[in-house]
Design a protein around this motif. Sequence first.
Motif, mmCIF file in Angstrom:
data_model
loop_
_atom_site.group_PDB
_atom_site.id
_atom_site.type_symbol
_atom_site.label_atom_id
_atom_site.label_comp_id
_atom_site.label_asym_id
_atom_site.label_seq_id
_atom_site.Cartn_x
_atom_site.Cartn_y
_atom_site.Cartn_z
ATOM 1 N N ILE A 45 -30.669 -16.210 20.025
ATOM 2 C CA ILE A 45 -29.500 -16.163 20.908
ATOM 3 C C ILE A 45 -29.192 -17.555 21.468
ATOM 4 N N ILE A 55 -29.784 -20.386 19.908
ATOM 5 C CA ILE A 55 -29.140 -21.116 18.799
ATOM 6 C C ILE A 55 -27.674 -20.704 18.668
ATOM 7 N N ASN A 56 -27.411 -19.395 18.713
ATOM 8 C CA ASN A 56 -26.022 -18.927 18.616
ATOM 9 C C ASN A 56 -25.177 -19.442 19.776
ATOM 10 N N ALA A 57 -25.742 -19.418 20.993
ATOM 11 C CA ALA A 57 -24.996 -19.889 22.158
ATOM 12 C C ALA A 57 -24.658 -21.366 22.012
#
Lengths: 258, 258
Positions: free
Chosen positions: B223, B225-227
């Motif tokens: 999460i 990394i995605n953010a």
Amino acid sequence: YFSLITQEAEKHRHYEDENEWSCGSWLEYTVVVVLASVLLLGSLGLTLFWVFQYRGGFAWRENPAKQFNLHPVLMVAGFITFSGFSVLLYRICRCCRRIYVKLLHTVFHALAIPCVAIGFLAVLDSHNLAQPPIPNFYSLHSWIGLVTMGLFAIQFVVGFFSFLILLCCEGATAGFRSALVPIHASFGLTTFMLAIAASVSGLTEKALFSLPDTYSQWIEEGIVINALGVSLIALGILVSFAVRSPTLKAGSKVVWMA
Amino acid sequence: YFSLITQEAEKHRHYEDENEWSCGSWLEYTVVVVLASVLLLGSLGLTLFWVFQYRGGFAWRENPAKQFNLHPVLMVAGFITFSGFSVLLYRICRCCRRIYVKLLHTVFHALAIPCVAIGFLAVLDSHNLAQPPIPNFYSLHSWIGLVTMGLFAIQFVVGFFSFLILLCCEGATAGFRSALVPIHASFGLTTFMLAIAASVSGLTEKALFSLPDTYSQWIEEGIVINALGVSLIALGILVSFAVRSPTLKAGSKVVWMA
């Protein structure tokens, strides 16, 4: 006398404008239109080639792994090829009546909708029907893709309502519509760029999932995937150039008024 | 009488301009500057947090796996944070003299150079010193990254030479310099967008390499990394908005003339 000067200036300006469009501007126009068409059709062709040559072609629910292959093809068709031509129409069509360009713009985006919808269904099915099932929406690619689809839907609904339905009371809504044009254009370009970011991350995911050991060996399929990514990025640069170019814009100013 | 009308119109226009800048435009200015600063510093902070919290922090050649961690941090610092502030300076600095803004623009881009160079060295080392060595330049991410670095280098050299060195014969080069400004600005924004495409594909690669089984379980690191990816994309949208905004541009027109 004053009016004479104005007329003279007007003629001169007109002459300059025409002169400008007879050399560099026509060259720019031709290069952009030809290159964009080649890249828009070429990237769809390259996706089809990749899927049929290396991934076994299409299937529906009886074969979830092959059903997945519909996802890249339909997403490129909808978000890149159809949407790209739809955006470029406003730069390509220099002589058509504004309302025809608008309707074509709507038709091309409307054609993108079933592509995106079936492409989305294909990846959901291919995840949910796999043994064991693959989770959905955990990756950066899926997050970017969801935002892209949401923005695309908002743009379509707002655009359809504002630029076509509101034409029924043309005079009263002219101010609103012309104020909305730059906003619609900006968000449209943003959607296109997001689609390219989604493609690039999706291609990277697929390359690592499908070619875990061979991608780093410079195999043919890896190079095809990279070439597809590069041509999509080239399209992003070219389309944003075409949309912003003052030359291409000036000549088709009439079709920009909504 | 004619001159009186002109003066009156001039005054009126001036009044309108000032008035305009006292409400909506200042709001737009503040929102863009604050949001951009938060995202530019925030994405660097988030990269550092990711690397130290989940990836074991930094090392040099004695530990190639940790040496890799310098790559995302330094690339985000150079291509996103320093370059982003450098681009936005032309919108943020509303009252400084043009030459100071230019020099700051150069200094920020010059600070990006060692970041990018060491970040590039870090990934090469971490590949070449790994057991067994990992091949270089096979992935879409590396291709995009190479193009981004090349474009950045060309922009720096051409910009430095044209907008600073050529000032020595200011009068003779004014036409050339002002013709180059929009080209330099377009390619600068393109470089920034390419850097974001490279980041998104790089983050996807890293997530799949480092979290092959857990990324799909919605673990914390995934999460984060995605953010990070989402905030970089938000930056791409915000910076391209800030650069194109007629409001933010109009007021600082003076600093745009090279």
